[in-house]
Design a protein around this motif. Sequence first.
Motif, PDB file in Angstrom:
ATOM      1  N   VAL A 140       1.959   5.072  -1.811  1.00 27.76           N
ATOM      2  CA  VAL A 140       1.732   5.426  -3.215  1.00 27.76           C
ATOM      3  C   VAL A 140       3.008   6.036  -3.770  1.00 27.76           C
ATOM      4  CG1 VAL A 140       0.418   6.864  -4.814  1.00 27.76           C
ATOM      5  CG2 VAL A 140      -0.726   5.816  -2.845  1.00 27.76           C
ATOM      6  N   ASN A 141       3.483   5.487  -4.854  1.00 32.94           N
ATOM      7  CA  ASN A 141       4.695   5.988  -5.504  1.00 32.94           C
ATOM      8  C   ASN A 141       4.447   5.962  -7.003  1.00 32.94           C
ATOM      9  OD1 ASN A 141       7.236   6.838  -6.111  1.00 32.94           O
ATOM     10  ND2 ASN A 141       8.269   4.932  -5.555  1.00 32.94           N
ATOM     11  N   LEU A 142       4.189   7.123  -7.591  1.00 34.37           N
ATOM     12  CA  LEU A 142       3.786   7.213  -8.984  1.00 34.37           C
ATOM     13  C   LEU A 142       4.933   7.666  -9.874  1.00 34.37           C
ATOM     14  CD1 LEU A 142       0.362   9.055  -8.613  1.00 34.37           C
ATOM     15  CD2 LEU A 142       0.752   6.587  -8.734  1.00 34.37           C
ATOM     16  N   GLY A 143       4.883   7.234 -11.118  1.00 32.99           N
ATOM     17  CA  GLY A 143       5.760   7.784 -12.130  1.00 32.99           C
ATOM     18  C   GLY A 143       5.167   9.075 -12.662  1.00 32.99           C
ATOM     19  N   SER A 144       5.854   9.720 -13.587  1.00 39.55           N
ATOM     20  CA  SER A 144       5.370  11.006 -14.106  1.00 39.55           C
ATOM     21  C   SER A 144       4.115  10.844 -14.953  1.00 39.55           C
ATOM     22  CB  SER A 144       6.466  11.685 -14.933  1.00 39.55           C
ATOM     23  OG  SER A 144       6.844  10.867 -16.034  1.00 39.55           O
ATOM     24  N   SER A 145       3.908   9.650 -15.530  1.00 39.12           N
ATOM     25  CA  SER A 145       2.727   9.386 -16.360  1.00 39.12           C
ATOM     26  C   SER A 145       2.068   8.097 -15.879  1.00 39.12           C
ATOM     27  CB  SER A 145       3.119   9.257 -17.838  1.00 39.12           C
ATOM     28  OG  SER A 145       3.786  10.412 -18.297  1.00 39.12           O
ATOM     29  N   PRO A 146       1.364   8.131 -14.752  1.00 36.74           N
ATOM     30  CA  PRO A 146       0.801   6.907 -14.182  1.00 36.74           C
ATOM     31  C   PRO A 146      -0.251   6.270 -15.083  1.00 36.74           C
ATOM     32  CG  PRO A 146      -0.023   8.840 -13.032  1.00 36.74           C
ATOM     33  CD  PRO A 146       1.063   9.314 -13.934  1.00 36.74           C
TER      34      PRO A 146
ATOM     35  N   GLY B 290      -2.448   9.444  -0.400  1.00 36.47           N
ATOM     36  CA  GLY B 290      -2.617   7.996  -0.321  1.00 36.47           C
ATOM     37  C   GLY B 290      -4.072   7.586  -0.320  1.00 36.47           C
ATOM     38  N   SER B 291      -4.896   8.230  -1.166  1.00 37.85           N
ATOM     39  CA  SER B 291      -6.325   7.962  -1.221  1.00 37.85           C
ATOM     40  C   SER B 291      -6.746   7.781  -2.677  1.00 37.85           C
ATOM     41  CB  SER B 291      -7.087   9.130  -0.578  1.00 37.85           C
ATOM     42  OG  SER B 291      -8.438   8.802  -0.343  1.00 37.85           O
ATOM     43  N   TYR B 292      -7.976   7.318  -2.880  1.00 35.91           N
ATOM     44  CA  TYR B 292      -8.465   7.072  -4.240  1.00 35.91           C
ATOM     45  C   TYR B 292      -8.290   8.316  -5.115  1.00 35.91           C
ATOM     46  CZ  TYR B 292     -11.684   6.221  -8.125  1.00 35.91           C
ATOM     47  OH  TYR B 292     -12.229   6.081  -9.391  1.00 35.91           O
TER      48      TYR B 292
ATOM     49  N   ILE C 199      -6.460   5.998 -11.132  1.00 38.00           N
ATOM     50  CA  ILE C 199      -5.005   6.058 -11.276  1.00 38.00           C
ATOM     51  C   ILE C 199      -4.402   4.841 -10.599  1.00 38.00           C
ATOM     52  CG2 ILE C 199      -2.921   7.358 -10.705  1.00 38.00           C
ATOM     53  CD1 ILE C 199      -4.532   9.906 -10.879  1.00 38.00           C
ATOM     54  N   VAL C 200      -3.792   3.990 -11.400  1.00 37.70           N
ATOM     55  CA  VAL C 200      -3.200   2.750 -10.883  1.00 37.70           C
ATOM     56  C   VAL C 200      -2.104   3.100  -9.874  1.00 37.70           C
ATOM     57  CG1 VAL C 200      -1.880   0.689 -11.494  1.00 37.70           C
ATOM     58  CG2 VAL C 200      -3.741   1.479 -12.986  1.00 37.70           C
ATOM     59  N   GLY C 201      -2.128   2.398  -8.767  1.00 37.02           N
ATOM     60  CA  GLY C 201      -1.165   2.655  -7.704  1.00 37.02           C
ATOM     61  C   GLY C 201      -1.767   3.386  -6.531  1.00 37.02           C
ATOM     62  N   THR C 202      -2.945   4.020  -6.730  1.00 37.54           N
ATOM     63  CA  THR C 202      -3.649   4.641  -5.612  1.00 37.54           C
ATOM     64  C   THR C 202      -4.697   3.657  -5.105  1.00 37.54           C
ATOM     65  OG1 THR C 202      -5.412   5.707  -6.910  1.00 37.54           O
ATOM     66  CG2 THR C 202      -3.313   6.883  -6.707  1.00 37.54           C
ATOM     67  N   PRO C 203      -5.115   3.796  -3.841  1.00 38.31           N
ATOM     68  CA  PRO C 203      -6.101   2.863  -3.281  1.00 38.31           C
ATOM     69  C   PRO C 203      -7.419   2.891  -4.050  1.00 38.31           C
ATOM     70  CG  PRO C 203      -5.050   4.137  -1.545  1.00 38.31           C
ATOM     71  CD  PRO C 203      -4.637   4.762  -2.838  1.00 38.31           C
ATOM     72  N   ARG C 204      -8.191   1.839  -3.868  1.00 39.58           N
ATOM     73  CA  ARG C 204      -9.517   1.767  -4.462  1.00 39.58           C
ATOM     74  C   ARG C 204     -10.584   2.195  -3.469  1.00 39.58           C
ATOM     75  NH1 ARG C 204     -10.085  -3.216  -8.678  1.00 39.58           N
ATOM     76  NH2 ARG C 204      -8.182  -2.825  -9.875  1.00 39.58           N
ATOM     77  N   THR C 205     -10.179   2.874  -2.430  1.00 38.41           N
ATOM     78  CA  THR C 205     -11.091   3.411  -1.435  1.00 38.41           C
ATOM     79  C   THR C 205     -10.530   4.731  -0.944  1.00 38.41           C
ATOM     80  OG1 THR C 205     -12.293   2.876   0.610  1.00 38.41           O
ATOM     81  CG2 THR C 205      -9.974   2.265   0.513  1.00 38.41           C
ATOM     82  N   THR C 206     -11.358   5.516  -0.260  1.00 38.29           N
ATOM     83  CA  THR C 206     -10.870   6.783   0.272  1.00 38.29           C
ATOM     84  C   THR C 206     -10.221   6.557   1.633  1.00 38.29           C
ATOM     85  OG1 THR C 206     -12.906   7.410   1.445  1.00 38.29           O
ATOM     86  CG2 THR C 206     -12.755   7.978  -0.893  1.00 38.29           C
ATOM     87  N   ARG C 207      -9.374   7.501   2.031  1.00 43.44           N
ATOM     88  CA  ARG C 207      -8.663   7.411   3.298  1.00 43.44           C
ATOM     89  C   ARG C 207      -8.866   8.684   4.107  1.00 43.44           C
ATOM     90  NH1 ARG C 207      -6.630   2.114   3.900  1.00 43.44           N
ATOM     91  NH2 ARG C 207      -6.219   1.350   1.791  1.00 43.44           N
TER      92      ARG C 207
END
Length: 329
Positions: A111-117, A230-232, A288-296
């Motif tokens: 997961v690599n997010l910008g400041s405003s995902p 790295g989770s939903y 939040i786009v870029g995070t998984p669609r499931t929990t880890r």
Amino acid sequence: MSRGEPRLDWEGLLWETRGFLGLDDDAPVPLDELRETAEANGWSEREFREAHRNADRLVNVGTLDNPRVVLDDTESDTGDEESDSRDDTPRVDSENPVSNWGSNGEKRENVNLGSSPELEQGVFPEDLKGVTQWLTWKATDDGRKVPRAPYEHPDWPDKFVSAQDPDVWRDFDTAADWCNKLGGYDLAFTIRNRDEYPDERFVLVDYDDARDPDTGEIHPVVREHIERAGSYSDISTSGTGVHIFCRGELPEGVKAIGAELPEDDQFPDAEIEVYDSGRYSAMTGNHIVGTPRTTRECQSFINDLVDEFATVAEGTPDQLLRTVERRTR
């Protein structure tokens, strides 16, 4: 029995359990069977859970509902020189950017997010959708999020209910259908009380006043946490909060974490709370786009949060609360 930190012989326990069950030498072992073997060897359930939480090489290759474990022999198969120079930072192959192994055997998403995902609506955690722990909520006149169960009380749909009452839990589709039928109702998910449901694994990391709803910018520490977990992850109903849903547990005897986040000029009142038992959360599906669609599985991340934010407050030994000295970033 006082032993200090429990150090179980995982290799021996796996060998003994496989023999008892008639499994092949390298077959995954059901976690419940492994626990029973440990208890037969004199270890308590608490000691087993603590040792399992800190077991770097014990990897779940099963499912959430049916965990089955094996030993990750990556470290033992490498020479001393290679092992000493090993970089444990989670990496992803640029040709195949999918889930990867962290240094403690937890599978993580890069997961690599910008400041405003960016956000996408209507995306709920796939694994949460597969369990019957959903209900609905409707706000009161003063804005409180009160759990309701119109499917359980169709003649009195606005009746207040307890989110910890299993009679009001439904599958995702049923709860969603009732939200669509009735105006003003939205979805919620219950994290069960672990005293009654010791197999509960879901954890909520809840950040308040940590997002600008106009710009979408997120507190930098929260953004860092999202990337580490790295989770939903989603956005709260107000648009100013952020949730990370993951799997793991707080330390033995700890009910919650509550603390201020390091000071940031844009988010002066930002706070973090962590719950793993007896809590329900309004679910927006604003993923939040870029995070998984499931929990880890995020035990190492949860442990880091405890180390970073929590101290035992006087008079409340069963709850970790901290008012930290704010640090300007």
